[in-house]
Design a protein around this motif. Structure first.
Motif, mmCIF file in Angstrom:
data_model
loop_
_atom_site.group_PDB
_atom_site.id
_atom_site.type_symbol
_atom_site.label_atom_id
_atom_site.label_comp_id
_atom_site.label_asym_id
_atom_site.label_seq_id
_atom_site.Cartn_x
_atom_site.Cartn_y
_atom_site.Cartn_z
ATOM 1 N N LEU A 186 0.880 -1.211 0.070
ATOM 2 C CA LEU A 186 -0.123 0.042 0.044
ATOM 3 C C LEU A 186 0.908 1.292 0.111
ATOM 4 O O LEU A 186 0.165 2.137 -0.452
ATOM 5 C CB LEU A 186 -1.086 0.191 1.218
ATOM 6 N N THR A 187 2.089 1.098 0.386
ATOM 7 C CA THR A 187 2.701 2.366 0.449
ATOM 8 C C THR A 187 4.081 2.019 -0.642
ATOM 9 O O THR A 187 4.989 2.970 -0.766
ATOM 10 C CB THR A 187 3.563 2.480 1.745
ATOM 11 N N GLY A 188 3.966 1.250 -1.413
ATOM 12 C CA GLY A 188 5.104 1.022 -2.429
ATOM 13 C C GLY A 188 6.473 0.946 -2.220
ATOM 14 O O GLY A 188 7.493 1.136 -2.751
ATOM 15 N N VAL A 189 6.749 -0.027 -1.038
ATOM 16 C CA VAL A 189 8.027 -0.477 -0.647
ATOM 17 C C VAL A 189 7.927 -2.164 -0.746
ATOM 18 O O VAL A 189 7.313 -2.574 -1.256
ATOM 19 C CB VAL A 189 8.447 -0.043 0.802
ATOM 20 N N ILE A 190 9.117 -2.604 -0.160
ATOM 21 C CA ILE A 190 9.144 -4.161 -0.087
ATOM 22 C C ILE A 190 9.199 -4.585 1.192
ATOM 23 O O ILE A 190 9.732 -4.327 2.283
ATOM 24 C CB ILE A 190 10.543 -4.422 -0.722
ATOM 25 N N GLY A 191 8.245 -5.888 1.037
ATOM 26 C CA GLY A 191 8.388 -6.443 2.605
ATOM 27 C C GLY A 191 8.381 -7.843 2.514
ATOM 28 O O GLY A 191 7.976 -8.640 1.482
ATOM 29 N N LEU A 192 9.075 -8.525 3.422
ATOM 30 C CA LEU A 192 9.332 -9.934 3.418
ATOM 31 C C LEU A 192 8.785 -10.611 4.685
ATOM 32 O O LEU A 192 9.179 -10.347 5.906
ATOM 33 C CB LEU A 192 11.007 -10.245 3.153
ATOM 34 N N LYS A 193 7.844 -11.564 4.684
ATOM 35 C CA LYS A 193 7.492 -12.580 5.470
ATOM 36 C C LYS A 193 8.233 -13.851 5.314
ATOM 37 O O LYS A 193 7.998 -14.551 4.255
ATOM 38 C CB LYS A 193 5.968 -12.582 5.778
ATOM 39 N N ALA A 194 9.329 -13.961 6.017
ATOM 40 C CA ALA A 194 9.944 -15.158 5.854
ATOM 41 C C ALA A 194 9.380 -16.547 6.284
ATOM 42 O O ALA A 194 8.320 -16.550 6.816
ATOM 43 C CB ALA A 194 11.325 -15.171 6.574
ATOM 44 N N THR A 195 9.748 -17.723 5.985
ATOM 45 C CA THR A 195 9.002 -18.885 6.462
ATOM 46 C C THR A 195 8.829 -18.703 7.931
ATOM 47 O O THR A 195 9.621 -18.257 8.771
ATOM 48 C CB THR A 195 9.852 -20.175 6.012
ATOM 49 N N HIS A 196 7.677 -19.455 8.343
ATOM 50 C CA HIS A 196 7.617 -19.409 9.764
ATOM 51 C C HIS A 196 8.584 -20.144 10.783
ATOM 52 O O HIS A 196 9.032 -20.948 10.352
ATOM 53 C CB HIS A 196 6.160 -19.937 10.339
ATOM 54 N N GLY A 197 9.231 -19.035 11.429
ATOM 55 C CA GLY A 197 10.295 -19.742 12.450
ATOM 56 C C GLY A 197 11.595 -19.430 11.996
ATOM 57 O O GLY A 197 12.628 -19.627 12.612
ATOM 58 N N ARG A 198 11.673 -18.910 10.639
ATOM 59 C CA ARG A 198 12.980 -18.370 10.302
ATOM 60 C C ARG A 198 13.568 -17.368 10.962
ATOM 61 O O ARG A 198 15.013 -17.451 11.226
ATOM 62 C CB ARG A 198 12.854 -17.875 8.787
ATOM 63 N N ILE A 199 12.863 -16.468 11.595
ATOM 64 C CA ILE A 199 13.366 -15.448 12.132
ATOM 65 C C ILE A 199 12.740 -15.485 13.761
ATOM 66 O O ILE A 199 11.710 -15.630 13.661
ATOM 67 C CB ILE A 199 12.913 -13.956 11.615
ATOM 68 N N PRO A 200 13.333 -15.438 14.804
ATOM 69 C CA PRO A 200 13.036 -15.782 16.151
ATOM 70 C C PRO A 200 11.883 -14.787 16.612
ATOM 71 O O PRO A 200 12.240 -13.473 16.116
ATOM 72 C CB PRO A 200 14.072 -15.800 17.101
ATOM 73 N N MET A 201 10.851 -14.821 17.319
ATOM 74 C CA MET A 201 10.147 -13.936 17.819
ATOM 75 C C MET A 201 10.184 -13.592 19.232
ATOM 76 O O MET A 201 9.461 -12.751 19.666
ATOM 77 C CB MET A 201 8.446 -14.727 17.734
ATOM 78 N N THR A 202 11.597 -13.924 19.659
ATOM 79 C CA THR A 202 11.914 -13.601 20.928
ATOM 80 C C THR A 202 11.691 -12.204 21.231
ATOM 81 O O THR A 202 12.366 -11.345 20.757
ATOM 82 C CB THR A 202 13.309 -14.094 21.322
ATOM 83 N N GLY A 203 10.920 -11.776 22.058
ATOM 84 C CA GLY A 203 11.164 -10.257 22.615
ATOM 85 C C GLY A 203 10.169 -9.307 21.764
ATOM 86 O O GLY A 203 10.136 -8.212 21.685
ATOM 87 N N ILE A 204 9.038 -10.329 21.392
ATOM 88 C CA ILE A 204 8.012 -9.799 20.574
ATOM 89 C C ILE A 204 6.638 -9.773 21.085
ATOM 90 O O ILE A 204 6.370 -11.251 21.598
ATOM 91 C CB ILE A 204 7.992 -9.923 19.020
#
Length: 470
Positions: free
Chosen positions: A186-204
């Motif tokens: 919606l804002t014309g930039v780039i976003g990546l949602k990697a495979t679930h678990g690829r990037i830790p959610m610790t501290g979120i």
């Protein structure tokens, strides 16, 4: 403030700093000045990090001393306000958490800092990161830099708006149904949602439903997304969903002698705005021109299973108890979107189990599809940026709920598949239009390769919103 400087991507800024062509202090001041100049109207930034300028001075001293530098040394970055940042306000877009300052950084922030990046600011999002727009009771509404009367999406709308408006070159965000890819589109930039678990959610936060939560970077170039992903991914020993090492990649990338096969899918997400459909078609034509095999496909499981509906059934049952617990005694501080979760009837156990089974069937359906194709090309959102608080859309004469905006993104959260959003078109109203690339589990290299191909021939590459009148 130098527009030329803040227009550079993070990779280029790091190179300029490393070569002593600019200093980290100069870069930081330019972005702070940009925030001062435009954010009062956009409202993407909720907190500027104390010590950002001092950290830039320390980074400058390291450059001048000839110390070993990380790949993002001296480069500013932002983080969604649901992500813990030591010593910096992290209020989760809720008055309930007003004044909250974490003692430790989230794993993702630790990794960015280890690479030499400097926390610039925290970005706005809906209360508890749980809506398709960015608005809340503590920091208000974020507006789309391309048109202030339109939304930048949610829940990572503050991140995407900040990147689009050149207030930051790189941000860390989260995604439970659309929240990285939708705002990026919606804002014309780039976003990546990697495979679930690829990037830790610790501290979120919130921690539930963690099996659907993802974290990923938002930026203005594919190479920045690739760099950030390489720094953020990998187990941290704390998030039990994060187990796959970064070196394990199932993608084919640009392997010589193996032409990529990409399926194009538009109709399964109907109704879709004509500008969105045309942009997906244009990106398919562009890939064909680059030697990629692209053909229309069907994924029967997507036709049979309403991924958004089943995701909502599962999320409500898992989210309600956690939200009830944290809001107990603070009912007067709950914004309308979290209240909407509470007002939703509980999912029956029978429906919950049925939804779980459908989620497994959807995973099987994608697994079968990826036996024949390396990637999928489809819309991100069915419409370009829409008006704030829109309850419904009229698309090609058909009226649908505004929740339809998640139809093409929710399946990837149900299944955990990686997805990338990038702009490839412009609507008749002059708004960005994105496309979504999907790859098999752990095949992020395929996404990044295809995205780099599209970026190189994009008709909208390098375009930024005109904020001269703000």
């Amino acid at each position: 403030m130098s527009i030329e400087l803040i227009s550079q991507d993070a990779t280029r800024l790091a190179e300029l700093i490393r070569n002593k062509e600019v200093s980290p202090v100069e870069v930081m001041r330019a972005h702070l000045d940009r925030i001062d100049a435009v954010d009062s109207k956009i409202n993407a930034i909720v907190t500027v990090a104390d010590g950002a300028l001092e950290a830039a001075r320390v980074a400058e001293a390291a450059v001048m001393a000839g110390e070993e530098l990380g790949p993002l040394h001296g480069v500013p970055f932002t983080a969604k306000d649901s992500i813990d940042t030591a010593g910096v306000l992290t209020q989760r877009a809720s008055p309930i958490f007003k004044g909250r300052v974490p003692d430790t950084d989230a794993t993702s922030v630790v990794r960015m800092k280890k690479a030499g990046a400097i926390l610039l600011a925290k970005t706005n999002h809906p209360e508890f990161s749980f809506w398709i727009e960015t608005d809340n009771l503590i920091s208000g509404r974020t507006r789309n830099p391309w048109n202030l009367d339109r939304t930048p999406g949610g829940s990572s709308g503050g991140d995407s708006a900040a990147i689009a408006a050149l207030m930051s070159p790189l941000s860390i965000a989260t995604d439970v149904a659309i929240s990285v890819r939708g705002p990026a589109a919606l804002t014309g930039v780039i976003g990546l949602k990697a495979t679930h678990g690829r990037i830790p959610m610790t501290g979120i936060w919130p921690r539930v439903p963690r099996r659907f939560w993802h974290i990923g970077p938002i930026a203005r170039s594919v190479r920045d997304i690739a760099l950030a992903y390489s720094l953020l991914a990998g187990p941290d020993g704390a998030d039990g969903f994060s187990t796959a090492p970064l070196k394990l990649d199932a993608g084919v990338g640009s392997t010589p002698g193996r032409p990529l096969r990409v399926g194009m899918l538009i109709d399964a997400f109907a109704p879709v705005d004509a500008d969105v459909a045309a942009t997906v078609q244009a990106s398919a034509d562009a890939l064909r021109g680059l030697g990629v095999t692209v053909e229309p496909v069907r994924i029967p499981a997507l036709e049979k299973i309403n991924a958004l509906e089943l995701l909502w059934k599962l999320q409500v049952m898992e989210t309600k108890p956690a939200f009830r617990k944290v809001t107990a005694g603070h009912e007067d501080k709950i914004f309308k979107h979290v209240q909407g979760v509470f007002d939703t009837p509980d999912t029956s156990i029978a429906d919950f189990v049925d939804a779980e089974q459908q989620a497994e069937q959807l995973r099987d359906g994608f697994a079968e599809y990826f036996q024949r194709y390396d990637a999928l090309l489809c819309p991100v959102t069915p419409v370009p940026a829409h008006a704030h608080d829109a309850a419904e859309f009229n698309i090609n004469g058909q009226t649908v709920s505004s929740l339809h905006v998640m139809t093409a993104t929710a399946p990837l959260n149900v299944t955990g598949l990686p997805g990338l959003s990038l702009r490839f078109g412009t609507s008749r109203e002059g708004l960005p239009v994105g496309v979504q690339l999907v790859a098999p589990w752990l095949a992020e290299s395929t996404l990044l390769h295809l995205a780099s191909l599209l970026e190189a021939v994009s008709p909208v590459r390098g375009l930024h919103p005109d904020l001269s009148n703000i």
